[in-house]
Scaffold this motif. Structure first.
Motif, PDB file in Angstrom:
ATOM      1  N   ALA A  51      28.911  51.810  72.492  1.00 17.87           N
ATOM      2  CA  ALA A  51      29.600  50.670  71.866  1.00 17.87           C
ATOM      3  C   ALA A  51      31.108  50.765  72.070  1.00 17.87           C
ATOM      4  O   ALA A  51      31.776  49.765  72.356  1.00 17.87           O
ATOM      5  N   LEU A  52      31.645  51.973  71.937  1.00 24.02           N
ATOM      6  CA  LEU A  52      33.079  52.166  72.151  1.00 24.02           C
ATOM      7  C   LEU A  52      33.465  51.840  73.587  1.00 24.02           C
ATOM      8  O   LEU A  52      34.503  51.212  73.842  1.00 24.02           O
ATOM      9  N   GLY A  53      32.604  52.248  74.531  1.00 24.99           N
ATOM     10  CA  GLY A  53      32.861  51.937  75.930  1.00 24.99           C
ATOM     11  C   GLY A  53      32.876  50.435  76.200  1.00 24.99           C
ATOM     12  O   GLY A  53      33.703  49.947  76.977  1.00 24.99           O
ATOM     13  N   GLU A  54      31.975  49.693  75.542  1.00 20.30           N
ATOM     14  CA  GLU A  54      31.946  48.230  75.707  1.00 20.30           C
ATOM     15  C   GLU A  54      33.240  47.604  75.198  1.00 20.30           C
ATOM     16  O   GLU A  54      33.806  46.708  75.830  1.00 20.30           O
ATOM     17  N   LYS A  55      33.714  48.109  74.056  1.00 19.77           N
ATOM     18  CA  LYS A  55      34.964  47.573  73.501  1.00 19.77           C
ATOM     19  C   LYS A  55      36.139  47.866  74.426  1.00 19.77           C
ATOM     20  O   LYS A  55      36.977  46.992  74.690  1.00 19.77           O
ATOM     21  N   GLN A  56      36.194  49.096  74.948  1.00 19.93           N
ATOM     22  CA  GLN A  56      37.298  49.471  75.822  1.00 19.93           C
ATOM     23  C   GLN A  56      37.275  48.657  77.116  1.00 19.93           C
ATOM     24  O   GLN A  56      38.324  48.245  77.617  1.00 19.93           O
ATOM     25  N   LYS A  57      36.086  48.413  77.644  1.00 21.97           N
ATOM     26  CA  LYS A  57      35.979  47.600  78.861  1.00 21.97           C
ATOM     27  C   LYS A  57      36.551  46.207  78.637  1.00 21.97           C
ATOM     28  O   LYS A  57      37.298  45.685  79.479  1.00 21.97           O
ATOM     29  N   LEU A  58      36.199  45.586  77.508  1.00 23.40           N
ATOM     30  CA  LEU A  58      36.674  44.232  77.216  1.00 23.40           C
ATOM     31  C   LEU A  58      38.183  44.215  77.004  1.00 23.40           C
ATOM     32  O   LEU A  58      38.880  43.315  77.477  1.00 23.40           O
ATOM     33  N   ARG A  59      38.683  45.232  76.323  1.00 22.96           N
ATOM     34  CA  ARG A  59      40.131  45.352  76.099  1.00 22.96           C
ATOM     35  C   ARG A  59      40.894  45.438  77.411  1.00 22.96           C
ATOM     36  O   ARG A  59      41.860  44.709  77.645  1.00 22.96           O
ATOM     37  N   PHE A  60      40.455  46.332  78.278  1.00 26.54           N
ATOM     38  CA  PHE A  60      41.160  46.522  79.550  1.00 26.54           C
ATOM     39  C   PHE A  60      41.030  45.296  80.446  1.00 26.54           C
ATOM     40  O   PHE A  60      41.961  44.953  81.177  1.00 26.54           O
ATOM     41  N   GLN A  61      39.887  44.637  80.382  1.00 23.04           N
ATOM     42  CA  GLN A  61      39.662  43.479  81.247  1.00 23.04           C
ATOM     43  C   GLN A  61      40.647  42.358  80.940  1.00 23.04           C
ATOM     44  O   GLN A  61      41.158  41.700  81.854  1.00 23.04           O
ATOM     45  N   TYR A  62      40.927  42.136  79.656  1.00 19.15           N
ATOM     46  CA  TYR A  62      41.851  41.067  79.271  1.00 19.15           C
ATOM     47  C   TYR A  62      43.272  41.574  79.026  1.00 19.15           C
ATOM     48  O   TYR A  62      44.156  40.783  78.683  1.00 19.15           O
ATOM     49  N   GLY A  63      43.489  42.876  79.177  1.00 19.67           N
ATOM     50  CA  GLY A  63      44.836  43.424  79.022  1.00 19.67           C
ATOM     51  C   GLY A  63      45.347  43.372  77.600  1.00 19.67           C
ATOM     52  O   GLY A  63      46.521  43.051  77.363  1.00 19.67           O
ATOM     53  N   VAL A  64      44.476  43.691  76.638  1.00 23.65           N
ATOM     54  CA  VAL A  64      44.840  43.632  75.218  1.00 23.65           C
ATOM     55  C   VAL A  64      44.806  45.043  74.626  1.00 23.65           C
ATOM     56  O   VAL A  64      43.860  45.795  74.876  1.00 23.65           O
ATOM     57  N   LEU A  65      45.817  45.394  73.843  1.00 24.45           N
ATOM     58  CA  LEU A  65      45.840  46.699  73.188  1.00 24.45           C
ATOM     59  C   LEU A  65      45.018  46.657  71.893  1.00 24.45           C
ATOM     60  O   LEU A  65      44.625  45.591  71.419  1.00 24.45           O
ATOM     61  N   GLU A  66      44.798  47.828  71.306  1.00 24.34           N
ATOM     62  CA  GLU A  66      43.849  47.955  70.200  1.00 24.34           C
ATOM     63  C   GLU A  66      44.204  47.095  68.984  1.00 24.34           C
ATOM     64  O   GLU A  66      43.345  46.408  68.441  1.00 24.34           O
ATOM     65  N   LYS A  67      45.454  47.112  68.555  1.00 24.73           N
ATOM     66  CA  LYS A  67      45.849  46.366  67.353  1.00 24.73           C
ATOM     67  C   LYS A  67      45.623  44.868  67.536  1.00 24.73           C
ATOM     68  O   LYS A  67      45.106  44.181  66.651  1.00 24.73           O
ATOM     69  N   GLN A  68      45.995  44.362  68.701  1.00 22.44           N
ATOM     70  CA  GLN A  68      45.817  42.938  68.985  1.00 22.44           C
ATOM     71  C   GLN A  68      44.337  42.593  69.119  1.00 22.44           C
ATOM     72  O   GLN A  68      43.885  41.546  68.644  1.00 22.44           O
ATOM     73  N   PHE A  69      43.569  43.496  69.731  1.00 19.29           N
ATOM     74  CA  PHE A  69      42.133  43.260  69.886  1.00 19.29           C
ATOM     75  C   PHE A  69      41.442  43.198  68.530  1.00 19.29           C
ATOM     76  O   PHE A  69      40.577  42.356  68.293  1.00 19.29           O
ATOM     77  N   ARG A  70      41.834  44.077  67.618  1.00 21.31           N
ATOM     78  CA  ARG A  70      41.258  44.055  66.266  1.00 21.31           C
ATOM     79  C   ARG A  70      41.586  42.738  65.571  1.00 21.31           C
ATOM     80  O   ARG A  70      40.777  42.184  64.832  1.00 21.31           O
ATOM     81  N   GLY A  71      42.789  42.223  65.822  1.00 20.22           N
ATOM     82  CA  GLY A  71      43.156  40.929  65.260  1.00 20.22           C
ATOM     83  C   GLY A  71      42.269  39.810  65.773  1.00 20.22           C
ATOM     84  O   GLY A  71      41.871  38.915  65.017  1.00 20.22           O
ATOM     85  N   TYR A  72      41.929  39.858  67.053  1.00 19.74           N
ATOM     86  CA  TYR A  72      41.008  38.871  67.621  1.00 19.74           C
ATOM     87  C   TYR A  72      39.636  38.978  66.960  1.00 19.74           C
ATOM     88  O   TYR A  72      38.996  37.968  66.657  1.00 19.74           O
ATOM     89  N   TYR A  73      39.184  40.217  66.744  1.00 19.33           N
ATOM     90  CA  TYR A  73      37.872  40.390  66.111  1.00 19.33           C
ATOM     91  C   TYR A  73      37.882  39.840  64.682  1.00 19.33           C
ATOM     92  O   TYR A  73      36.944  39.151  64.262  1.00 19.33           O
ATOM     93  N   GLN A  74      38.940  40.129  63.932  1.00 15.39           N
ATOM     94  CA  GLN A  74      39.020  39.643  62.546  1.00 15.39           C
ATOM     95  C   GLN A  74      39.050  38.119  62.500  1.00 15.39           C
ATOM     96  O   GLN A  74      38.445  37.508  61.608  1.00 15.39           O
ATOM     97  N   GLU A  75      39.745  37.499  63.439  1.00 18.83           N
ATOM     98  CA  GLU A  75      39.774  36.034  63.499  1.00 18.83           C
ATOM     99  C   GLU A  75      38.395  35.485  63.848  1.00 18.83           C
ATOM    100  O   GLU A  75      37.947  34.480  63.280  1.00 18.83           O
ATOM    101  N   ALA A  76      37.696  36.154  64.783  1.00 19.89           N
ATOM    102  CA  ALA A  76      36.358  35.718  65.167  1.00 19.89           C
ATOM    103  C   ALA A  76      35.377  35.868  64.018  1.00 19.89           C
ATOM    104  O   ALA A  76      34.511  35.008  63.798  1.00 19.89           O
ATOM    105  N   ALA A  77      35.508  36.960  63.245  1.00 21.00           N
ATOM    106  CA  ALA A  77      34.619  37.191  62.107  1.00 21.00           C
ATOM    107  C   ALA A  77      34.872  36.180  60.992  1.00 21.00           C
ATOM    108  O   ALA A  77      33.962  35.832  60.230  1.00 21.00           O
ATOM    109  N   ARG A  78      36.118  35.687  60.896  1.00 22.37           N
ATOM    110  CA  ARG A  78      36.473  34.727  59.852  1.00 22.37           C
ATOM    111  C   ARG A  78      35.891  33.342  60.132  1.00 22.37           C
ATOM    112  O   ARG A  78      35.549  32.609  59.202  1.00 22.37           O
TER     113      ARG A  78
END
Length: 203
Positions: A51-78
């Motif tokens: 699961a961690l590898g899947e998250k890292q792949k998506l992060r690197f693919q779109y060029g997003v760092l961890e803090k910003q990626f978590r923000g995207y997830y929180q917005e999607a969950a909302r």
């Protein structure tokens, strides 16, 4: 602006997929980096590691760092709907990615540079923020400066063989694209299992 500036081929080799565009090095050495790279694939991975590898792949693919990626997830969950699909749609609607899909960059990094240098207009206004969320009806156009026009022409020549996406109306002669609708899951190819990412964050 925070972005990943480390080695790219090493990251692609770690995951076994080309995350930053075509790579001859990955084709020649299609095994993980390091002294024990050839044998590294034999070790069984835990569910968390996958699961961690899947998250890292998506992060690197779109060029997003961890803090910003978590923000995207929180917005999607909302938002109402399938969290994983909404997460992919939020990433796909980033301005740098839309420019990449429109052919204004032969990679997401090249498209991001076009945006950061102020070469892109959204609805007639200069937008130099790569994470800007493009909405249906927005018109993305290359600025009128000669440097912007010349760079865009070069990028359009490099990407002329790349098939257009259905959710963007691209006019290469005018160097502009209109987002007609939000892309569907079947039109996004992130090379990841987004459900594993949702499960990882919801633990």
């Amino acid at each position: 602006m925070a972005r990943y500036t480390g080695p790219r081929t090493k990251i692609s080799r770690r995951f076994g997929v080309s995350l930053f565009g075509p790579s001859k090095s990955l084709e020649r050495r299609n095994f993980p980096p390091g002294q024990h790279g050839v044998r590294a694939g034999r070790k069984k991975k835990s569910e968390y590691s996958v699961a961690l590898g899947e998250k890292q792949k998506l992060r690197f693919q779109y060029g997003v760092l961890e803090k910003q990626f978590r923000g995207y997830y929180q917005e999607a969950a909302r938002r109402r709907g399938i969290t994983g699909v909404i997460l992919l749609q939020l990433l796909e609607c980033r301005l740098d990615n839309v420019c990449y899909r429109a052919g204004l960059g032969n990679s997401r990094q090249a498209a991001r540079q076009m945006v950061n240098h102020g070469h892109i207009l959204v609805n007639g206004h200069c937008v130099d923020i790569a994470s800007f969320q493009v909405k249906p009806g927005d018109v993305i156009k290359v600025g009128s400066k000669p440097s912007a026009q010349q760079l865009a022409l070069r990028m359009l020549d490099l990407t002329q063989a790349v098939p257009a996406v259905d959710w963007l109306e691209v006019d290469r002669d005018k160097m502009e694209a209109t987002m007609s609708r939000i892309p569907e899951r079947s039109e996004i190819d992130p090379q990841v299992n987004e459900q594993l990412i949702v499960e990882l964050y919801s633990r």
